[in-house]
Design an enzyme around this catalytic site. Structure first.
Site, PDB file in Angstrom:
ATOM      1  CD  GLU A 155      -2.517  -0.942   2.739  1.00  0.00           C
ATOM      2  OE1 GLU A 155      -3.420  -2.001   2.915  1.00  0.00           O
ATOM      3  OE2 GLU A 155      -2.233  -0.020   3.574  1.00  0.00           O
ATOM      4  CB  CYS A 168       1.978   7.081   3.850  1.00  0.00           C
ATOM      5  SG  CYS A 168       2.231   6.018   5.333  1.00  0.00           S
ATOM      6  CB  CYS A 175       5.124  -5.761   9.441  1.00  0.00           C
ATOM      7  SG  CYS A 175       6.211  -4.849  10.785  1.00  0.00           S
ATOM      8  CB  CYS A 179       2.648  -2.975  16.939  1.00  0.00           C
ATOM      9  SG  CYS A 179       4.326  -2.670  16.422  1.00  0.00           S
ATOM     10  CB  CYS A 182      -0.166  -2.316  13.664  1.00  0.00           C
ATOM     11  SG  CYS A 182       0.577  -2.100  12.064  1.00  0.00           S
ATOM     12  N   GLY A 223       5.708  -2.512   6.998  1.00  0.00           N
ATOM     13  CA  GLY A 223       6.990  -2.742   7.143  1.00  0.00           C
ATOM     14  C   GLY A 223       7.687  -1.878   8.203  1.00  0.00           C
ATOM     15  CD  GLU A 224      11.094  -0.878  11.833  1.00  0.00           C
ATOM     16  OE1 GLU A 224      10.401  -0.331  12.413  1.00  0.00           O
ATOM     17  OE2 GLU A 224      12.210  -0.008  11.587  1.00  0.00           O
ATOM     18  CB  SER A 255       8.176   5.969  10.881  1.00  0.00           C
ATOM     19  OG  SER A 255       7.473   5.647  12.130  1.00  0.00           O
ATOM     20  CB  SER A 278       6.660   3.650  16.722  1.00  0.00           C
ATOM     21  OG  SER A 278       6.330   3.966  15.179  1.00  0.00           O
ATOM     22  CG  HIS A 280       3.263   3.242  19.788  1.00  0.00           C
ATOM     23  ND1 HIS A 280       2.696   4.545  19.289  1.00  0.00           N
ATOM     24  CD2 HIS A 280       3.430   2.609  18.682  1.00  0.00           C
ATOM     25  CE1 HIS A 280       2.733   4.519  17.912  1.00  0.00           C
ATOM     26  NE2 HIS A 280       3.503   3.364  17.586  1.00  0.00           N
ATOM     27  CG  HIS A 350      -6.662   5.041  10.656  1.00  0.00           C
ATOM     28  ND1 HIS A 350      -8.003   4.646  10.074  1.00  0.00           N
ATOM     29  CD2 HIS A 350      -6.182   5.819  10.169  1.00  0.00           C
ATOM     30  CE1 HIS A 350      -8.120   5.347   9.008  1.00  0.00           C
ATOM     31  NE2 HIS A 350      -7.065   6.163   9.145  1.00  0.00           N
ATOM     32  CB  CYS A 393      -0.232   0.885   9.219  1.00  0.00           C
ATOM     33  SG  CYS A 393       1.190  -0.215   8.846  1.00  0.00           S
TER      34      CYS A 393
HETATM   35  N1  SAH Z   1       7.507   0.007  11.406  1.00  0.00           N
HETATM   36  C1  SAH Z   1       7.304   1.403  11.398  1.00  0.00           C
HETATM   37  C2  SAH Z   1       6.917   2.248  10.265  1.00  0.00           C
HETATM   38  C3  SAH Z   1       5.285   1.564   9.972  1.00  0.00           C
HETATM   39  S1  SAH Z   1       3.888   1.863  10.942  1.00  0.00           S
HETATM   40  C4  SAH Z   1       6.991   1.793  12.786  1.00  0.00           C
HETATM   41  O1  SAH Z   1       6.441   1.122  13.461  1.00  0.00           O
HETATM   42  O2  SAH Z   1       7.213   3.065  13.009  1.00  0.00           O
HETATM   43  C5  SAH Z   1       3.921   3.654  10.909  1.00  0.00           C
HETATM   44  C6  SAH Z   1       3.183   4.327  12.079  1.00  0.00           C
HETATM   45  O3  SAH Z   1       1.618   4.008  12.093  1.00  0.00           O
HETATM   46  C7  SAH Z   1       3.615   3.678  13.522  1.00  0.00           C
HETATM   47  O4  SAH Z   1       4.015   4.805  14.241  1.00  0.00           O
HETATM   48  C8  SAH Z   1       2.566   2.818  13.808  1.00  0.00           C
HETATM   49  O5  SAH Z   1       2.686   2.301  15.139  1.00  0.00           O
HETATM   50  C9  SAH Z   1       1.279   3.489  13.274  1.00  0.00           C
HETATM   51  N2  SAH Z   1       0.079   2.790  13.223  1.00  0.00           N
HETATM   52  C10 SAH Z   1      -0.120   1.244  12.996  1.00  0.00           C
HETATM   53  N3  SAH Z   1      -1.319   1.047  13.184  1.00  0.00           N
HETATM   54  C11 SAH Z   1      -1.972   2.071  13.563  1.00  0.00           C
HETATM   55  C12 SAH Z   1      -3.625   2.481  13.859  1.00  0.00           C
HETATM   56  N4  SAH Z   1      -4.258   1.532  13.511  1.00  0.00           N
HETATM   57  N5  SAH Z   1      -3.728   3.669  14.104  1.00  0.00           N
HETATM   58  C13 SAH Z   1      -2.867   4.545  14.118  1.00  0.00           C
HETATM   59  N6  SAH Z   1      -1.670   4.457  13.928  1.00  0.00           N
HETATM   60  C14 SAH Z   1      -1.124   3.214  13.561  1.00  0.00           C
END
Ligand code: SAH
Length: 418
Positions: A155, A168, A175, A179, A182, A223-224, A255, A278, A280, A350, A393
């Site tokens: 995406e 983005c 991934c 998390c 996610c 992805g990371e 990120s 990130s 959190h 989200h 994401c």
């Molecule tokens: N792996 C990297 C980049 C991809 S995720 C990282 O974790 O930073 C990019 C961002 O989107 C991260 O901060 C992640 O925590 C956030 N994210 C993932 N799922 C989400 C959701 N459902 N709502 C809001 N942010 C989200």
């Protein structure tokens, strides 16, 4: 800034690494098709592919010019064009059609003689990404789903904001990090993307019927990125190089969950690329529950790495109702932000990511932000964009393809840390 840290230019090392990577020409056996290329990416470019017995002397494998930095692509072109007796200016002329003013195919480079176009197409590739879904949100956010030759889907989301257009982009198919909130984590990891599959997401925006002028890039798609540094590092060059996509380094943000070797590698790049972490959760205990990677890279080490990083970092903090949005969390986060001078982005959850979480109500997010500001921390509350098109994401892919059972990071021998 840590005065003891020396910012070493990495040009030479980078160039060597790329030469090794793109050294398909020096391999005993070159990838003949998408599967072979995938296999090669899995076993590592340095190791020759297991060769099939030579039953036929088929056409040599074609070099993918979009997996190279602009400088390497131009010199690769230059070498071949000289062999063909073409004039010296041709290499730069063709290189401009890779990224700056991209051509959809060699055939479309009508400024070149037809015979040369045919010859180029026999020797090189400039693969497109196949667009399978394009959605437009009522707030102007656009979402793209691309299908890769091996059937994987990735995406890309374009987010307009005033005069800016932020893209983005995804760096991996799926991934490994899982998390808890996610959608991408829930689908598991399949493979690292190749450089052209990452930078190609931006290139495709220039090839749309109505091209999009991307001003900013965030690696916040699937992805990371710092677990695919081998591809992400040349992609950063392609994005930033004026002969590539020409996007300012300060407008490009990586990120990460806090992959420490990757943060060091990014910090060693001489360009001013930005780093977002990130976070959190303000404690290891809670962070471990939300982000399993915290057991490998605990919070204190990640904050230390953020302190060491030459440039100011941003914290990303998804607001999870009743989980990480209480006054004590605001206080703990403020202490961490102060420790490394970070700017904090509070992100509304989200909905439709992983199940089991509820968003923090907007007024409570504001209260959380005020608590942090009263401690001298700079905070922004992110707008949630593309709510009607599931732009978070991994969500589009989850909607289109059925979820797979998640696999753990340990199962992925080819997950590559910087
Ligand atoms: N792996 C990297 C980049 C991809 S995720 C990282 O974790 O930073 C990019 C961002 O989107 C991260 O901060 C992640 O925590 C956030 N994210 C993932 N799922 C989400 C959701 N459902 N709502 C809001 N942010 C989200």
């Amino acid at each position: 800034m840590d005065a003891g840290k020396v910012n070493r230019p990495t040009g030479g090392r980078e160039a060597r690494r790329l030469t090794a990577r793109s050294g398909a020409t020096s391999l005993k056996c070159k990838p003949r098709n998408a599967f072979a290329a995938l296999l090669q990416s899995r076993i590592g470019a340095g190791s020759p592919l297991p060769c099939r017995p030579m039953i036929s002397v088929s056409a040599p494998a074609r070099d993918n010019l979009l997996d190279l930095t602009p400088a390497d692509a131009e010199s690769r072109l230059g070498g071949v064009l000289t062999e063909w007796g073409e004039p010296a200016y041709r290499a730069a002329q063709i290189a401009r059609r890779l990224w700056m003013n991209p051509a959809p195919s060699f055939e479309a480079m009508t400024e070149l003689p037809a015979a040369l176009r045919t010859r180029l197409a026999e020797r090189f590739t400039i693969p497109r990404l196949e667009l399978v879904t394009h959605q437009l949100s009522s707030d102007g956010t656009q979402k793209f789903l691309f299908k890769l030759p091996d059937g994987e889907a990735i995406e890309t989301v374009a987010i307009p904001d005033g005069g800016r257009l932020t893209l983005c982009i995804s760096s991996q198919a799926g991934c490994a990090l899982q998390c808890a909130f996610c959608a991408t984590g829930a689908m598991g990891f399949t493979r690292n993307l190749l450089p052209h599959e990452i930078a190609g997401q931006v290139r495709e925006m220039r090839l749309l019927d109505t091209p999009l002028g991307v001003t900013n890039i965030v690696f916040m798609g699937m992805g990371e990125p710092l677990m695919n540094w081998k591809a992400v590092s040349p992609v950063l060059t392609i994005l930033n190089d004026p002969r590539g996509l020409g996007i300012g380094a300060r407008h490009i943000t990586i990120s990460t969950v806090g992959i420490l070797p990757g943060i060091v590698a990014l910090g060693e790049r001489p360009e001013q690329f930005r780093l977002a972490i990130s976070v959190h959760a303000p404690t290891d205990e809670l962070r471990q529950e939300l982000m399993p990677i915290n057991t490998k890279y605990p919070l204190a080490d990640v904050i230390d790495a953020a302190r060491e990083f030459e440039r100011r970092v941003t914290f990303e903090y998804v607001m999870l109702g009743g989980v990480n949005d209480q006054p004590e969390h605001a206080l703990g986060l403020a202490v961490l932000a102060q420790r490394c001078g970070a700017f904090v982005n509070l992100i509304p959850l989200h909905p439709g990511g992983a199940l089991g979480f509820t968003p923090t109500p907007p007024d409570e997010i504001q209260r959380f932000a005020r608590r942090m500001r009263s401690r001298g921390v700079e905070v922004a509350v992110r707008k949630s964009r593309g709510m009607d098109i599931a732009a978070a994401c991994g969500q589009l892919r989850v909607e289109r393809l059925r979820r797979r059972a998640p696999r753990s990071a340990d199962e992925h021998g080819d997950v590559q840390v910087a």
